[in-house]
Design an enzyme around this catalytic site. Structure first.
Site, PDB file in Angstrom:
ATOM      1  N   ARG A  96      10.443  -3.530  14.983  1.00  8.44           N
ATOM      2  CA  ARG A  96      10.672  -5.530  15.278  1.00  8.44           C
ATOM      3  C   ARG A  96      10.919  -5.537  13.830  1.00  8.44           C
ATOM      4  O   ARG A  96       9.488  -5.363  12.614  1.00  8.44           O
ATOM      5  CB  ARG A  96       9.408  -6.213  15.421  1.00  8.44           C
TER       6      ARG A  96
ATOM      7  N   GLU B 200      -3.174   6.387   8.885  1.00  9.58           N
ATOM      8  CA  GLU B 200      -2.951   7.906   8.955  1.00  9.58           C
ATOM      9  C   GLU B 200      -3.205   8.815   8.820  1.00  9.58           C
ATOM     10  O   GLU B 200      -4.347   8.450   8.164  1.00  9.58           O
ATOM     11  CB  GLU B 200      -1.603   7.958   7.541  1.00  9.58           C
TER      12      GLU B 200
ATOM     13  N   LYS C 227       8.672  -0.306   5.438  1.00 10.93           N
ATOM     14  CA  LYS C 227       9.006   0.576   4.628  1.00 10.93           C
ATOM     15  C   LYS C 227      10.274   1.330   3.617  1.00 10.93           C
ATOM     16  O   LYS C 227      10.858   0.504   3.645  1.00 10.93           O
ATOM     17  CB  LYS C 227       8.430   2.509   5.262  1.00 10.93           C
TER      18      LYS C 227
ATOM     19  N   LYS D 170       2.971   4.427   1.189  1.00 15.23           N
ATOM     20  CA  LYS D 170       2.908   5.496   2.583  1.00 15.23           C
ATOM     21  C   LYS D 170       2.793   6.443   2.601  1.00 15.23           C
ATOM     22  O   LYS D 170       3.143   7.033   2.235  1.00 15.23           O
ATOM     23  CB  LYS D 170       4.672   5.258   2.538  1.00 15.23           C
TER      24      LYS D 170
ATOM     25  N   GLU E 147       0.899  -0.925   0.406  1.00 16.47           N
ATOM     26  CA  GLU E 147      -0.007  -0.082   0.003  1.00 16.47           C
ATOM     27  C   GLU E 147       1.281   1.376   0.163  1.00 16.47           C
ATOM     28  O   GLU E 147       2.339   1.245   0.233  1.00 16.47           O
ATOM     29  CB  GLU E 147      -1.054  -0.374   0.700  1.00 16.47           C
TER      30      GLU E 147
END
Length: 546
Positions: free
Chosen positions: A393, A276, A399, A228, A226
């Site tokens: 983690r 977001e 990203k 960012k 998807e």
């Protein structure tokens, strides 16, 4: 304070995880309970606000030490840390007393709002009884600068070992709004937790993907992609009939975005979404600077809400009808999230973050190439079977940001840094050409490795032309490539341009100063970015996505 000062020193002297865990474990087992709670507050960013301004503290400390102000300032420029400078220069205490961390913090809080003369008198009394080895943390508390290079995850891990709990459970209990004076130690580490209806969950953070998705294990079908989004991370809580918004910094930001109250009754009771918060208008994301205009406000006017509308781009489901959904696979969480967002039917406030079809990794490269045109920073790639963790983690969420913009600039000024690189020149000002003139246009504080820092410092010491306070003026000799994420028009800068997240990308030792970039080239880039930026009324971002 003695136990906390010893912990502070022990953590500062090493970067070995096991040694730090041992120091934290000892503190949790031996320090007074209220000191343990205050330590957790300090290590998780809940620092008391500054009591004394830096200028006043410098003046009073110089007078207490019996030295002129200029000598104090020179000492400060060498250490790079005000708390350390004060701690080193003060005379020894007349009658040292042992006081707990919580006692000192309570005393500091009682000073807030005192007239300047009274505040100075109280501080001088404190200096008379403050043991020498406790000065550094005391002055950090006094100036509001208590920052320690230890991750909260490591602190939670140490506390989990003492309490016999999972670190993720400790993180959950200490997420959200709380104050040490309102917490009870035994309740905090009890096997069963108390009421957490108004607390968000710890945020799960992605790690950077450097070489591309081909390095990921498994097939592309094992992963989800998807955009960012270029906004701020937020959790939306719908519990007990009300909507709350929490930022990743664990700030309650509901008052800044009151329109989300309209989602009440449209979501299942006791539901928590992760996503977001994006400024969004006419089917397109707006520039991040627009969103900043709405952050930190105690309220938002109707005109501001109309001018800068926002929505939550939802991409995960953490709680569903009161049940913790985090350990369920992402595949299931995503499917359930799609149903919840569709049922809410309020696209002006809540949208699902679109899935990007990636039958192979070549498709992912194509999507990433379109990121800036879509108002995003790149791609998020998540393992389909992954749970929702806590903290950063590696292994499940990545990203993959677009490559930064770069500009070749000339080093013009330097200033000594702070913290671990105090005494070294690490704060640099760079210039670009405007005609025959070098024009200062940006600062950068990071990007050089230790060897490069030593090299540039040695050169600066030998080639300083002039000093203006802490700043040294340098001859135009060295070119550095500066990376940045965005560019915008600015009336505050002499160049008329501001860069977003500038940092040193590399030292261009091969490039002569005359070949550094020119202001016209940045102006051209600014025009290109403005043309590519999403404009109102240019269509719906989602219409062409699967």
């Amino acid at each position: 304070m003695k136990a906390f000062a010893e912990l502070y020193l022990a953590l500062d002297e090493t970067n070995k995880t096991n040694v730090r865990l041992e120091a934290l474990d000892l503190f949790f087992r031996t320090a007074p309970e209220q000191d343990r709670l205050w330590m957790l507050a300090l290590f998780s960013g809940r620092r008391p606000r500054r009591i004394v301004a830096a200028g006043r503290l410098s003046l009073w400390a110089a007078e207490q030490a019996g030295i002129p102000a200029w000598l104090f300032e020179e000492s400060y420029h060498i250490t790079g840390d005000l708390a350390e400078t004060v701690s080193l220069l003060l005379p020894l205490p007349d009658r040292p007393e042992e006081r707990s961390l919580s006692t000192w913090i309570t005393l500091l809080q009682s000073w807030r709002g005192l007239p300047e003369a009274s505040l100075r008198a109280q501080l001088r009394l404190a200096w008379c009884v403050l043991p020498e080895n406790e000065r550094m943390p005391f002055h950090k508390l006094l100036t509001g600068g208590m920052r320690l290079g230890v991750s909260t995850n490591l602190v939670f891990r140490a506390l989990a070992g003492v309490a016999g709990l999972d670190p993720a459970e400790i993180a959950r209990r200490l997420t959200g709004s709380w104050h040490p004076e309102d917490l009870d130690w035994e309740s905090l580490i009890a096997a069963e937790s108390g009421d957490n209806r108004h607390q968000p969950f710890p945020f799960y953070l992605a790690t950077s993907l450097e070489a591309g998705p081909e390095e990921l294990p498994g097939a592309p079908s094992d992963w989800f992609a998807e955009w960012k989004w270029d906004g701020i991370r937020a959790q939306l809580l719908y519990r007990t009939g009300s909507v709350q918004l929490w930022s990743r910094g664990e700030d309650l930001i509901t008052a800044s975005f009151p329109e989300f109250a309209l989602l009440a009754g449209r979501l299942p009771e006791r539901t928590v979404l992760d996503g977001e918060l994006v400024a969004f208008k006419d089917g397109k994301p707006m520039d991040f600077q627009e969103l900043q205009a709405r952050l930190g406000r105690k309220s938002a006017s109707r005109s501001l809400i109309r001018r800068i509308p926002v929505l939550l781009m939802a991409y995960d489901l953490l709680e569903y009808e009161g049940e913790d959904w985090r350990q369920k696979p992402f595949r299931q969480r995503r499917a359930d999230l799609e149903g919840i967002v569709a049922a809410a039917n309020m696209p002006s406030l809540l949208r699902i973050s679109p899935a990007l079809a990636c039958n192979d990794w070549a498709a992912a490269h194509e999507w990433r190439g379109k990121s800036r045109d879509q108002g995003s920073e790149g791609l998020m790639i998540k393992r389909m079977e992954s749970p929702y963790g806590a903290g950063r983690r590696r292994g499940d969420w990545f990203k993959w940001k677009v490559d930064p913009y770069t500009v070749d600039a000339v080093l013009m000024y330097a200033q000594r840094g702070h913290g671990r690189r105090a005494g070294l020149y690490t704060d640099f000002t760079f210039g670009i050409w405007r005609g025959q003139e070098l024009l200062p246009f940006t600062k950068a504080y990071s990007g050089l490795n230790d060897a490069e820092v030593r090299d540039v410092n040695n050169w600066i010491k030998l080639n300083t032309l002039e000093r203006k306070g802490p700043v040294v003026i340098l001859p135009p000799v060295h070119v550095f490539e500066i990376a940045f994420e965005g560019i915008a028009r600015s009336s505050r800068h002499r160049s008329g341009i501001a860069l977003r997240f500038p940092r040193i990308y590399r030292w261009r030792r091969d490039k002569p100063v005359q070949e550094a970039d020119r202001l016209e080239e940045l102006e051209k880039l600014l025009s290109q970015v403005a043309r590519k930026a999403p404009q109102p009324g240019t269509g719906d971002l989602f219409k062409d996505l699967p």
